[in-house]
Design an enzyme around this catalytic site. Structure first.
Site, short mmCIF file in Angstrom:
data_model
loop_
_atom_site.label_atom_id
_atom_site.label_comp_id
_atom_site.label_asym_id
_atom_site.label_seq_id
_atom_site.Cartn_x
_atom_site.Cartn_y
_atom_site.Cartn_z
N ARG A 165 0.82 -1.22 0.00
CA ARG A 165 0.00 0.00 0.00
C ARG A 165 0.85 1.27 0.00
O ARG A 165 0.36 2.34 -0.38
CB ARG A 165 -0.93 0.01 1.23
CG ARG A 165 -2.09 -0.95 1.13
CD ARG A 165 -2.98 -0.88 2.36
NE ARG A 165 -2.35 -1.53 3.52
CZ ARG A 165 -2.94 -1.62 4.71
NH1 ARG A 165 -4.13 -1.08 4.90
NH2 ARG A 165 -2.32 -2.23 5.71
N LYS A 201 -15.10 8.29 -1.59
CA LYS A 201 -14.29 8.28 -0.38
C LYS A 201 -13.09 9.19 -0.56
O LYS A 201 -12.37 9.09 -1.55
CB LYS A 201 -13.81 6.85 -0.07
CG LYS A 201 -12.84 6.75 1.11
CD LYS A 201 -12.32 5.32 1.25
CE LYS A 201 -11.18 5.23 2.23
NZ LYS A 201 -10.60 3.87 2.30
#
Length: 318
Positions: free
Chosen positions: A102, A206
């Site tokens: 990530r 988001k």
């Protein structure tokens, strides 16, 4: 097609998973000595001759109660170097879960790009290629490595699981944020092909900044439909729960959550509330904490056949 012997190795905490992969290849994992000294240092060595072998080190690089990410990463690095010292023809890291995937770009000034640092370390130890299951951003992971990087997707695995649902009800596949839209679309296409009928798509807005999450608008038709919310991983479950609530407010009849890596940090207890009908993950990691009520709603899919098939294709040169 290579004629070199194939060897499957695994550190102790991934031995059971490696056993599943090896079984599908009609092999047994080769034994290792793992010795931990009183001061915390370790010694790791193969107990068989690996000279001339194509070695796949099967190791999931996640943290849990048994070992930290960094403990596993350090032991893996030592093992790869030892295998190369003992004249293995090739060493492939086969990672059901690849750590730091990530952190593949800078989002603030002076940020680290830790995915690239991990790649540099593994390459310095002598790894010849990396095979990883459903990383956060495949293109970024591929760019981080200077050695061949093989990305394995779980879209087909989830499509096989949900194909019956798609035959019974109209289905919408929802990404919990725009960043995962491509992953959700690949799953939507696989599910549509498996079910033989149209499957719609959507996403939930988001925005993340400074540790705060805003947004929440749902784009897509979910009214009176079965919804499958797909992501690469579940950590605390907050993103998935937020998406599930948006789908319920939009009139969804059923809400299912699916993710390859079920970390379940903090138990992710809210995932198993009445807002969610089922949670489907794979066995790529051992959950940090078993969520309460999970026995009733949680399904864990086996990814070892997928890994074994990829090794078989690599050996065949296809």
């Amino acid at each position: 097609m290579t004629a070199r012997p194939l060897t499957i190795l695994a550190l102790q905490d991934s031995h059971d998973y490696a056993q599943g992969v090896a079984t599908h290849l009609a092999l047994s994992p080769f034994p290792l000595e793992e010795r931990r000294f009183e001061d915390g240092e370790v010694k790791i060595r193969p107990l068989v001759d690996v000279a001339g072998h194509d070695v796949h080190v099967v190791q999931s690089l996640h943290g849990d109660g048994a070992a930290s990410v960094h403990d596993r990463l350090c032991r893996l690095a030592f093992l790869i170097a030892c295998l190369k010292d003992n004249d293995a023809a090739s060493v492939t890291l086969t990672a059901p879960y690849l750590c730091y995937a990530r952190k593949d770009r800078r989002t603030q000034p002076f940020d680290p790009v830790t995915m690239r640092y991990v790649a540099t370390m593994l390459e310095a130890m002598g790894v010849d290629r990396v095979m990883a299951l459903e990383v956060h951003n495949p293109a970024a992971a591929e760019n981080a490595f200077r050695r061949p990087f093989i990305h394995l997707e779980t879209a087909g695995l989830f499509a096989d699981h949900f194909r019956g649902l798609a035959r019974d009800l109209p289905v919408t596949v929802v990404s919990p944020d725009t960043g995962g839209a491509k992953r959700a679309e690949r799953f939507r296409q696989a599910l549509q092909a498996a079910a033989g009928r149209a499957v719609d798509s959507g996403f939930v807005e988001k925005n993340r900044s400074g540790g705060f999450i805003t947004g929440g608008a749902l784009m897509g038709d979910v009214k009176d439909r079965a919804v499958i919310i797909l992501d690469d991983m579940i950590s605390t479950g907050a993103t998935m729960v937020r998406a599930a609530r948006a789908c319920r407010l939009g009139g969804a009849r059923l809400v299912h959550i699916a993710a390859t890596h079920g970390l379940f940090n903090g138990g992710a207890a809210t995932l198993f509330s009445d807002e969610v009908d089922s949670v489907v993950v794979t066995n790529s990691v051992t959950p940090v904490e078993r969520p309460p009520l999970s026995d009733r709603k949680l399904t864990i899919l086996d990814t070892s056949p997928l890994i074994a098939a990829a090794i078989r294709r690599l050996r065949a040169g296809t």
